[in-house]
Motif scaffolding. Sequence first.
Motif, PDB file in Angstrom:
ATOM      1  N   LEU A  63      78.836  -2.299  -3.577  1.00  0.00           N
ATOM      2  CA  LEU A  63      79.402  -3.127  -2.521  1.00  0.00           C
ATOM      3  C   LEU A  63      80.747  -2.539  -2.109  1.00  0.00           C
ATOM      4  N   THR A  64      80.852  -2.110  -0.853  1.00  0.00           N
ATOM      5  CA  THR A  64      82.085  -1.457  -0.389  1.00  0.00           C
ATOM      6  C   THR A  64      82.890  -2.312   0.577  1.00  0.00           C
ATOM      7  N   SER A  65      82.281  -3.348   1.130  1.00  0.00           N
ATOM      8  CA  SER A  65      83.032  -4.266   1.979  1.00  0.00           C
ATOM      9  C   SER A  65      82.305  -5.603   2.014  1.00  0.00           C
ATOM     10  N   GLY A  66      83.063  -6.690   2.247  1.00  0.00           N
ATOM     11  CA  GLY A  66      82.471  -8.012   2.257  1.00  0.00           C
ATOM     12  C   GLY A  66      82.246  -8.530   0.851  1.00  0.00           C
ATOM     13  N   HIS A  67      81.309  -9.452   0.710  1.00  0.00           N
ATOM     14  CA  HIS A  67      81.013 -10.036  -0.601  1.00  0.00           C
ATOM     15  C   HIS A  67      79.512 -10.120  -0.809  1.00  0.00           C
ATOM     16  N   ALA A  68      79.113 -10.398  -2.029  1.00  0.00           N
ATOM     17  CA  ALA A  68      77.694 -10.484  -2.378  1.00  0.00           C
ATOM     18  C   ALA A  68      77.046 -11.668  -1.671  1.00  0.00           C
ATOM     19  N   PRO A  69      75.734 -11.583  -1.407  1.00  0.00           N
ATOM     20  CA  PRO A  69      75.053 -12.699  -0.726  1.00  0.00           C
ATOM     21  C   PRO A  69      74.982 -13.933  -1.618  1.00  0.00           C
ATOM     22  N   ARG A  70      75.253 -15.079  -1.002  1.00  0.00           N
ATOM     23  CA  ARG A  70      75.184 -16.359  -1.710  1.00  0.00           C
ATOM     24  C   ARG A  70      74.412 -17.338  -0.831  1.00  0.00           C
ATOM     25  N   GLY A  71      73.245 -17.735  -1.264  1.00  0.00           N
ATOM     26  CA  GLY A  71      72.468 -18.690  -0.504  1.00  0.00           C
ATOM     27  C   GLY A  71      71.469 -18.031   0.424  1.00  0.00           C
ATOM     28  N   PRO A  72      70.598 -18.824   1.049  1.00  0.00           N
ATOM     29  CA  PRO A  72      69.474 -18.299   1.837  1.00  0.00           C
ATOM     30  C   PRO A  72      69.850 -17.726   3.192  1.00  0.00           C
ATOM     31  N   ALA A  73      71.090 -17.844   3.624  1.00  0.00           N
ATOM     32  CA  ALA A  73      71.460 -17.387   4.966  1.00  0.00           C
ATOM     33  C   ALA A  73      72.367 -16.171   4.937  1.00  0.00           C
ATOM     34  N   GLU A  74      72.519 -15.514   3.789  1.00  0.00           N
ATOM     35  CA  GLU A  74      73.437 -14.377   3.691  1.00  0.00           C
ATOM     36  C   GLU A  74      72.696 -13.146   3.177  1.00  0.00           C
ATOM     37  N   ALA A  75      73.171 -11.970   3.603  1.00  0.00           N
ATOM     38  CA  ALA A  75      72.512 -10.723   3.194  1.00  0.00           C
ATOM     39  C   ALA A  75      73.499  -9.578   3.237  1.00  0.00           C
ATOM     40  N   LEU A  76      73.171  -8.526   2.516  1.00  0.00           N
ATOM     41  CA  LEU A  76      73.876  -7.244   2.593  1.00  0.00           C
ATOM     42  C   LEU A  76      72.967  -6.240   3.286  1.00  0.00           C
ATOM     43  N   LEU A  77      73.577  -5.275   3.965  1.00  0.00           N
ATOM     44  CA  LEU A  77      72.828  -4.187   4.594  1.00  0.00           C
ATOM     45  C   LEU A  77      73.423  -2.872   4.131  1.00  0.00           C
ATOM     46  N   ASP A  78      72.578  -1.860   3.974  1.00  0.00           N
ATOM     47  CA  ASP A  78      73.117  -0.558   3.555  1.00  0.00           C
ATOM     48  C   ASP A  78      73.960   0.041   4.671  1.00  0.00           C
ATOM     49  N   SER A  79      74.964   0.815   4.295  1.00  0.00           N
ATOM     50  CA  SER A  79      75.969   1.316   5.245  1.00  0.00           C
ATOM     51  C   SER A  79      75.373   2.257   6.277  1.00  0.00           C
ATOM     52  N   GLU A  80      74.374   3.074   5.889  1.00  0.00           N
ATOM     53  CA  GLU A  80      73.822   4.045   6.831  1.00  0.00           C
ATOM     54  C   GLU A  80      73.030   3.346   7.941  1.00  0.00           C
ATOM     55  N   SER A  81      72.263   2.310   7.571  1.00  0.00           N
ATOM     56  CA  SER A  81      71.551   1.545   8.607  1.00  0.00           C
ATOM     57  C   SER A  81      72.538   0.801   9.489  1.00  0.00           C
ATOM     58  N   ALA A  82      73.595   0.272   8.876  1.00  0.00           N
ATOM     59  CA  ALA A  82      74.601  -0.450   9.653  1.00  0.00           C
ATOM     60  C   ALA A  82      75.291   0.472  10.650  1.00  0.00           C
TER      61      ALA A  82
END
Length: 855
Positions: free
Chosen positions: A134-153
């Motif tokens: 995790l390089t920015s933001g925070h970990a997902p918490r709950g059904p409405a949050e997600a992380l995306l990989d940096s290259e796709s972003a």
Amino acid sequence: MLKATLRSFLAHKGRLLLSALAVVLSVAFVAGSLIFSDTLSRTFDRLFASTAPDVTVSPKETLKEGVPSGMTATLPAALAERVARVDGVADARADAEVQNITVVDSDNQSVGPTTGAPTIGTDWSPDQRSPVELTSGHAPRGPAEALLDSESADRKHVRIGDTLTVIAGPGSFKVRVVGIATFTTTNPGAALLFLDTPTAQQKLLGNPRAATSISVDAAEGVSDAQLKQRVAAALGAHRYEFRTAGEQAKSDVDQLGGFLDVIKYVMLGFAGIAVLVGVFLIVNTFSMLIAQRTRELGLLRALGADRRQVRRSVLTEALLLGVAGSTLGLATGIGLAAGLIELMNSFGMNIKSSEMVIGWGTPVAAYVVGVGVTFVAAYLPARRAAGVSPMAALADAEIAGIGRPLRTRAIVGAVVGALGAAALVGCVTASRTASAASLLGLGVVLTLLATVIAGPLLVRPVIRVLGGAFPALFGSVGRMSQRNALRNPRRTGATAAALMVGLALVGGMSVASASMTKSFDQQIDKTLGADYVIQNSNFLPFPEELTDAVRDTPGAGLVVRSRFTPVAVRLPDGERVETTAAAYDPRLDEVAHITYAQGDTAAALAAGRIAMDRDFARDHDARVGSTVPVEFQGGRTTRLTVGALTDQDSAQGFGTKGGLYFGLATLEKFAPGGQDSALYVNAASGTSDDDLRTSLERTLDPYPQVQVRDLADYKKLIHDQIAVLLYLVYALLGLAIVIAVLGVVNTLALSVVERTREIGLLRAIGLARRQLRRMIRLESVVIAVFGAVLGLALGLVWGVCIQRVLALQGLKAFAVPWTTIVAVVVGSAVVGVVAALLPALRASRMNVLAAIAHE
């Protein structure tokens, strides 16, 4: 002799340069392919080895999945708690990961890769083995949050706070990007979306109590093998798959093996073409050099050199050429591998050029290929050199060897050609695909060898026809150019052979691809009766909500679903066949036209029934009424009765090996949870096709993974897939032409040197520079067209035989792409003109008096 050999090599280094280029190209592709594939393999080995847990528990794999079915194999997540209590386990956690999701942004544009790599949805459970951090933001918490990989972003311009829609098997849902995860190892090109574990289980698997695997970490002092044994004993070794970190890494690498092998073998194919065509160039170059040095070799013999010393001298020159070419080729191969790595990086992979792997086998292979090819190619010219008599020192070197009879070539060429023709006839008459393909391969090799051997015999009759109009069009210059090409049939045949190899390949594959295209067009016209087909471009399945949306589309009438599933069938002859079967809704007849040998669609799709191809059934002693045990994905088995036999010509495309299919109700009963692979849609009464297409495209706008296709679009999809193979062949042709041009240039350049005095005399009696250049260009053109005619004639024969092999698979149409054939012949003439530019310019700039005085 060694000193004389070195002086001779350095004296002729300019003449040997073009031959060295052929060696360089051959070695570069061999070295580049090995370095690139070794680098990829090492990179992925490290990736999977560093990320695999000590032991992985996964569902039992009973069948290998061919065409994706959309089913996700799961096991109970509660197993993690049982595993955690096993002695020697430090930690155990349930994983939820799927690879059949689509993620779209607010504009309904896919966030995933466009290279065919998957978009993976998984739970966020970072540890020391995680490939991302995790390089920015925070970990997902709950059904409405997600992380995306940096290259796709970065590639899709997604930022923290953006909303994405995830289209998964259980249904679509929206998430807000709350963090960016960056790869710490190689990214294999996939897009990764991370959810918290409960959300991943519920939204991706559709079951909060399911998992796709259990990851187990060993306590200190416990080996992976010991831990695997203990966990297997606790859970039941026969119920699940248990793999150590090394075994899991090997399994992951094996899944990528097909992709890596394709790249490796394609590049080795280029290397093979370069080697094959380069052999002709090297043989021709050394033959001409020896012919020009007849007096020199005769003097060496007169001074006391024996046959063995002369032969050794020529082979030493070849060895020096091979070593120099191999060294440059190895360096070029390293550059080629670096370029390929950068190309892969541009497709989303993250491979560092600094981690390039150059194993000991690469330089060994490079020098074996370079030196070996040069040495073998120069052996026959070296033997010819050893046969030079001391009396040749008094002879005119220019005419040495020209008049030797071609009787041996005629006999050997006829024998090899007869064997090749017999193999091709056997291919055409064979009734089984395997034997036909084997005979085809043998026939191709033998007929190619026969054409190369007998090529010089064809020079005079063919070139007299091809150059027959030259005297009328170009006068005496045309007549001389034709006679120059006829002067030495061996040389002309060897020069044209380099071009012939590439064009024979193109001719054969062009006929094969045109026949395949025509066959598929005929089958699509014959079988497809739906107004539109909804399908993913790479045949991946899609969720049920998309099917529901299509059904609710205004103007949509009948909607017939299609699914694929892996099965294993035990046939009456005792053979167990693993293949992919299809399943359809009952009203299949209204969207497809299938010809039945026995039975009908109602019998094929009825409960407890299965249909198969007539030929497949005959080969395995099955008939209508036969009962066959069928094993489905997940291990469930049943017995199905053969309800119908189809004609493979019309069933092609509605199944795979065996043409097996049954009703969707049967599939849902024994392998529930799959996804649709295609929808066949007819317009409702009163709705035009154009209106329906507009409505369908509007409905499917949020689902970019699928496309709406009519009959023409479906044909274009098949054409594009066949074209990929043809583009590869054209690329091979391009390489062959490059080396063939080098061969023509080399032949003409050495021929100009050989005929220096003759050219001087022609200039002295009035031949203008412009006429001289035209004479050499016409000679080059007729040689190139001669090679094209031989190659295309051979390729057309191969194409006919390839089509007969395809006919055994139901592709019975035959087509010849005459436009391509004509374009290749015209292109060969252009190649001849281009290849003659430098030799013609050099000849025209000769000093007349110096040329006449030349010895």
